[in-house]
Design a protein around this motif. Structure first.
Motif, short mmCIF file in Angstrom:
data_model
loop_
_atom_site.label_atom_id
_atom_site.label_comp_id
_atom_site.label_asym_id
_atom_site.label_seq_id
_atom_site.Cartn_x
_atom_site.Cartn_y
_atom_site.Cartn_z
N LEU A 150 0.83 -1.20 0.00
CA LEU A 150 0.00 0.00 0.00
C LEU A 150 0.87 1.26 0.00
O LEU A 150 0.55 2.23 -0.69
N GLU A 151 1.96 1.25 0.78
CA GLU A 151 2.85 2.41 0.80
C GLU A 151 3.51 2.63 -0.55
O GLU A 151 3.86 3.76 -0.90
N ALA A 152 3.67 1.56 -1.31
CA ALA A 152 4.26 1.68 -2.65
C ALA A 152 3.25 2.15 -3.69
O ALA A 152 3.58 2.26 -4.87
N GLY A 153 2.00 2.42 -3.26
CA GLY A 153 0.98 2.92 -4.18
C GLY A 153 0.21 1.83 -4.90
O GLY A 153 -0.49 2.11 -5.88
N ILE A 154 0.30 0.59 -4.45
CA ILE A 154 -0.39 -0.54 -5.10
C ILE A 154 -1.68 -0.83 -4.34
O ILE A 154 -1.67 -0.98 -3.12
N ASP A 155 -2.78 -0.89 -5.06
CA ASP A 155 -4.05 -1.28 -4.45
C ASP A 155 -4.01 -2.77 -4.14
O ASP A 155 -3.48 -3.57 -4.92
N VAL A 156 -4.59 -3.16 -3.00
CA VAL A 156 -4.56 -4.55 -2.56
C VAL A 156 -5.99 -5.01 -2.27
O VAL A 156 -6.76 -4.29 -1.64
N ILE A 157 -6.29 -6.20 -2.74
CA ILE A 157 -7.55 -6.86 -2.39
C ILE A 157 -7.17 -8.10 -1.58
O ILE A 157 -6.39 -8.94 -2.04
N ALA A 158 -7.69 -8.21 -0.34
CA ALA A 158 -7.28 -9.27 0.57
C ALA A 158 -8.52 -9.94 1.16
O ALA A 158 -9.66 -9.50 0.97
N THR A 159 -8.28 -11.03 1.90
CA THR A 159 -9.35 -11.77 2.55
C THR A 159 -8.98 -12.04 4.01
O THR A 159 -7.81 -12.13 4.36
N VAL A 160 -10.01 -12.20 4.85
CA VAL A 160 -9.79 -12.57 6.25
C VAL A 160 -11.10 -13.10 6.80
O VAL A 160 -12.19 -12.71 6.34
N ASN A 161 -11.01 -14.01 7.77
CA ASN A 161 -12.19 -14.52 8.46
C ASN A 161 -12.40 -13.76 9.76
O ASN A 161 -11.43 -13.30 10.39
N VAL A 162 -13.64 -13.64 10.21
CA VAL A 162 -13.95 -12.85 11.39
C VAL A 162 -13.27 -13.42 12.63
O VAL A 162 -12.91 -12.69 13.55
N GLN A 163 -13.06 -14.76 12.68
CA GLN A 163 -12.46 -15.35 13.86
C GLN A 163 -11.00 -14.97 14.03
O GLN A 163 -10.40 -15.19 15.09
N HIS A 164 -10.38 -14.39 13.00
CA HIS A 164 -8.98 -14.00 13.09
C HIS A 164 -8.82 -12.55 13.54
O HIS A 164 -7.68 -12.07 13.65
N LEU A 165 -9.90 -11.83 13.81
CA LEU A 165 -9.80 -10.47 14.33
C LEU A 165 -9.50 -10.51 15.82
O LEU A 165 -10.09 -11.28 16.57
N ASP A 166 -8.58 -9.66 16.25
CA ASP A 166 -8.14 -9.69 17.64
C ASP A 166 -9.29 -9.50 18.62
O ASP A 166 -9.35 -10.17 19.66
N SER A 167 -10.21 -8.59 18.32
CA SER A 167 -11.24 -8.22 19.28
C SER A 167 -12.22 -9.35 19.58
O SER A 167 -12.85 -9.35 20.64
N VAL A 168 -12.39 -10.29 18.66
CA VAL A 168 -13.35 -11.38 18.87
C VAL A 168 -12.63 -12.71 19.10
O VAL A 168 -13.28 -13.76 19.11
N ASN A 169 -11.33 -12.69 19.28
CA ASN A 169 -10.56 -13.92 19.40
C ASN A 169 -11.05 -14.78 20.57
O ASN A 169 -11.28 -15.98 20.43
N ASP A 170 -11.21 -14.15 21.75
CA ASP A 170 -11.65 -14.92 22.91
C ASP A 170 -13.09 -15.37 22.78
O ASP A 170 -13.46 -16.46 23.23
N VAL A 171 -13.92 -14.55 22.12
CA VAL A 171 -15.33 -14.92 21.93
C VAL A 171 -15.44 -16.14 21.03
O VAL A 171 -16.21 -17.07 21.29
N VAL A 172 -14.65 -16.16 19.95
CA VAL A 172 -14.68 -17.29 19.02
C VAL A 172 -14.23 -18.56 19.73
O VAL A 172 -14.82 -19.64 19.55
#
Length: 883
Positions: A114-136
């Motif tokens: 992103l810093e190099a000016g390249i647009d990025v399309i990425a994927t992630v699952n909700v269980q990998h977010l820090d805020s819901v880690n313990d809930v999952v």
């Protein structure tokens, strides 16, 4: 300088919903529009339809890394930057890179793109977010070792939810679109249960909704939009403390229930000048009613009730406001429009509902008529200026006929009216003005400022004195009324604070939030002097001398000097308020809040100390229980062994060979029981103290299970083991694992029918192996499953000859010490199944694997040279494509 690239994230509610497929589809659409698109890293996991979407897309070769003799591949950031595409597709945002890579996490690689000016399309699952880690983990029972900070995803320019109904996702699993056939049953019965998927879907929807709210608030702030946007229904009901409040709350709840997800908020605006008095019992009951209906209660202080109400409504972005119809009489409504009409006129885009109720047109007896508002003062001055000249003009034609006493009484009447309307000073002014008019126009000699008759002069002086005294009495009554109303308002706030205490809401943040709402402040902060700091006048403006204990609202004060108002609790604690200066009359209520804040802080710290002392208390309890429990269980085998040996040593009895063999077997069996009991006691004590030594290493189950069965002696004949050589090795302490299995199998044999067999099986799923000990006994009620792991518990067995009940408690403790779990389950058809779960051994592989963190077992990337059974597996099943 390159402009920073844009990040688009496809967020999945669960593995298998189609994130990777959606990302590749978006990449192909952009490629068809002429955009320069490359694939930075995408894992197909051998799925044909995902691989088909990759055809025609340029794939940047990965970099090869060697770690501990194994070869891995990772995304080549330098190659992508050198290629300088417009868009890069990068799968699995939460992935951990192999040691030796430039960055620890893949999201850090994406930051460089992103810093190099390249647009990025990425994927992630909700269980990998820090805020819901313990809930999952709580929902699924699966810990998430691969996580990404929420802020990384929140900073994304676009977050798109990839959603799928749980039933549809389970059908995809059953059709083999996510995992190979041998993994489907295990996945459906574990992580992909319908309840798990539904909970994960709700987490994803709520997280995306929060992201959307942030974007909307930021847009409104950037464009200076102060009006309400009805993106989400928020219904605010205004409570006066009157008996009609229950009706309003229920009506507002019905309005909120018409829209899914609408918020219900109740607010009571206390006028700072005490215009109204309310019944605290009514407010307490109405607060309970609001909370029982799923709403929240708030109380604010405002100089102007309608504006304070609207300020609160706009602050929470309310879309609808529910008010009760006025309880004032018609004459009072003619003099003043009232709160309802004023609020409606100023509401702007907020819809206002005026609700009729039984109290309509019943004049409130608690309303004070003597309190002087700005409007009444203005009316009093106007009346003082106009009423006397008007009366003079009316009496001028009859001054020859009417006597001076009548004229004085009429002027005195006007002064009394002015005092009732405008208070003391307009009335005094009217009295002096009337004295001059009476003297000039009605006292002989006429049209002169002289008085010829001393009686007339006395009458005029008495007139002025009476007028001043009446004005003083009226003003005093108004002041006393204001003071009483102010005391009533303070009592309301203190009553709310007392309710806060009685309900046990001692959390500092909650208490400070109440204080901020009550006095309409921007922030409230509890500051504590740092240890070792000597109090001095200079430290009031030194942030280095203080630390923030708790805060509520906007930017907190870092030192007392930065506050608009401060309340000293003691030498160590100060309550700092920012937003406006508080009146001296507010200090009493503020002192009550400060005292309660100090109490809440002490309670919080006492709770923390109690929590730290809990393990020591538990260890002491364990030691006490051990001493109480072993008194019999140690003596029994010891007495048996001693009796057998003494019999053998006896010289007055001649034993046959068979008798000697039987006595030796008895002694041996008793000593084996004694050794096992002592070993269990020692290990349980070490577990409780946290000093149990472990020697974890790769262990083959086909080696350790037969040894555990052999340790059972004759009982081993009732055990049948079915351990496949293909089961991966586990990470465990061989001796402790053998002891766990001996405890579990012996317990299963003890409670199985005499002619029944105990079955021991094992199966691998993802990065763990499950060992099942299955019996066909009477089983254990599901509500008693947790109790069997408590020390000194023998369900259904209350005598003391079967041991101290440490077997299962020790087994679970040993399993958890080795990173595993031990859980009971019902055996289909009757009986109990104990499931021992242990981590799979992965030789020569670092903690951060090279392949996708969500890749299923048995599908390695082509560049990965580690054998499938030794590869690192993910926390959860992996990437997805639509059915």
């Amino acid at each position: 300088m390159n402009q920073r690239g844009r990040l688009r994230v496809y967020l999945g509610a669960a593995p298998g919903v189609g994130k990777t497929y959606a990302m590749l589809g978006e990449g192909r659409r952009r490629l068809d529009r002429g955009t320069d698109v490359v694939v930075g890293l995408v894992e197909t996991h051998g799925r044909l339809r995902t691989a088909e979407l990759l055809e025609g897309l340029e794939v940047v070769p990965r970099q090869t890394l060697v770690h501990r003799g194994a070869t891995f591949t990772e995304m080549d950031v330098d190659a992508i930057v050198a290629r300088r595409p417009k868009v890069a597709l990068v799968d699995e945002l939460a992935h951990t890179n192999v040691p030796g890579a430039r960055n620890e996490k893949r999201w850090q690689d994406i930051e460089e793109l992103l810093e190099a000016g390249i647009d990025v399309i990425a994927t992630v699952n909700v269980q990998h977010l820090d805020s819901v880690n313990d809930v999952v983990q709580q929902i699924t029972g699966v810990p998430q070792r691969e996580t990404v900070p929420d802020e990384v995803v929140r900073r994304a320019d676009q977050v798109q939810l990839v959603d799928m109904a749980p039933d549809a996702l389970r059908r995809r699993m059953a059709h083999g679109n996510v995992y190979p056939p041998e993994k489907i049953d295990a996945a459906l019965s574990n992580y992909f249960r319908e309840g798990n998927l539904t909970a994960l879907r709700e987490l994803a929807l709520l997280w995306v909704a929060g992201k959307v709210d942030e974007q909307l608030d930021r847009y409104r702030a950037e464009h200076g939009i102060a009006g309400t946007w009805e993106a989400r229904e928020r219904v605010v009901v205004a409570l006066t403390g009157g008996p009609e409040g229950d009706t309003l709350i229920r009506r507002a709840a019905r309005i909120a229930a018409r829209t899914k997800g609408a918020d219900l908020l109740a607010v009571h605006v206390t006028s700072s000048d005490g215009l109204t008095r309310v019944d605290p019992a009514n407010l307490k009951r109405q607060r309970s009613l609001v909370e029982s209906l799923g709403g929240s209660y708030h109380q604010v202080v405002a100089h102007d009730v309608p504006r304070g109400l609207l300020d609160f409504a706009r602050g929470v972005n309310a879309t609808q406001l529910v008010l009760g119809a006025s309880r004032r009489g018609r004459f009072a409504q003619l003099l003043s429009r009232g709160v309802g009409v004023t609020t409606t006129a100023l509401s702007g885009s907020i819809d206002v509902h005026m609700i009729t109720h039984e109290q309509v047109s019943r004049r409130s007896r608690s309303r004070s008529r003597a309190v002087l508002t700005r409007t009444r003062l203005q009316a009093g001055w106007a009346l003082a200026a106009l009423a006397q000249p008007a009366l003079t003009a009316a009496l001028y034609r009859f001054r020859e006929d009417a006597g001076l006493p009548v004229e004085i009484l009429l002027f005195l009447l006007v002064v009394v009216i002015v005092s009732l309307v405008g208070g003391m000073w307009p009335a005094v002014t009217a009295a002096v003005f009337g004295f001059l008019l009476l003297n000039y126009y009605f006292t002989p000699p006429l049209d002169q400022f002289t008085v010829s008759d001393p009686q007339n002069l006395l009458a005029l002086i008495v007139y002025v004195l009476i007028a001043v005294m009446v004005s003083a009495v009226v003003d005093l009554a108004a002041r006393r009324t204001r003071e009483a109303a102010r005391a009533s308002a303070d009592a309301e706030v203190l009553s709310t604070l007392a309710g806060h205490v009685l309900r046990g809401e001692h959390a500092l943040n909650s208490l400070l939030g109440r204080l901020r709402e009550t006095f309409v402040l921007s922030s409230v902060t509890l500051l504590e002097r740092l240890p070792g700091t000597v109090p001095s006048p200079s430290d009031q403006s030194d942030p280095g001398a203080w630390r923030i204990v708790a805060t509520s609202g906007g930017t907190p004060c870092t030192c007392p000097g930065a506050a608009d108002t401060e309340m000293v609790i003691d030498e160590e604690l100060i309550l700092a308020l920012r937003g406006r200066l508080l009146d001296a009359a507010d200090r009493r209520v503020l002192e009550a809040f400060a005292a309660e804040a100090a109490v809440a802080l002490r309670q919080q710290r006492l709770a923390e100390q109690a929590e730290r002392a809990r393990p020591l208390a538990e260890a002491d309890k364990m030691r006490t229980a051990l001493l109480a429990a072993v008194s019999h269980d140690l003596r029994t085998p010891l007495a048996s062994a001693k009796a057998a040996i003494e019999s053998l040593r006896a010289t007055d009895v001649t034993w046959s060979a068979e008798d000697e063999e039987e006595l030796l077997a008895t002694a041996d069996e008793s000593l084996v029981k004694l050794a096992r009991l002592v070993s269990n006691l020692l290990d349980m004590s070490r577990l409780q103290a946290g000093v149990l030594g472990l020697d974890t290493q790769p262990v083959a189950l086909e080696d350790v299970v037969p040894r555990a069965i052999d340790d059972l002696g004759p009982l081993g004949e009732r055990v049948r083991a079915g351990i496949s050589p293909e089961i991966p090795q586990v990470v465990a302490d061989p001796a402790l694992l053998e002891r766990i299995l001996v405890n579990l199998v012996s317990n299963a044999v003890r409670y199985s029918p005499a002619d029944g067999k105990v079955l021991v099986t094992a199966s691998g799923y993802r990065e763990r192996v499950e060992i099942r000990v299955i019996d066909r006994g009477s089983g254990i009620p599901r509500e008693e499953h947790d109790r069997v792991f408590l020390p000194f518990q023998r369900l259904g067995d209350r005598d003391n000859h079967t041991g101290v009940g440490l077997g299962l408690a020790l087994s679970r403790g040993l399993a958890e010490a080795m990173g595993g779990t031990l859980t009971p389950d019902d055996t289909p058809g009757g009986g109990l199944t104990m499931i021992l779960t242990l981590p799979i051994h992965i030789p020569a592989v670092p903690t951060a694997a090279a392949q996708s963190p969500t890749e299923p077992l048995g599908h390695a990337p082509a560049a990965l040279t580690v054998p499938p059974q030794t590869r690192r597996e993910a926390d959860l099943p992996g990437p997805d494509q639509p059915e």
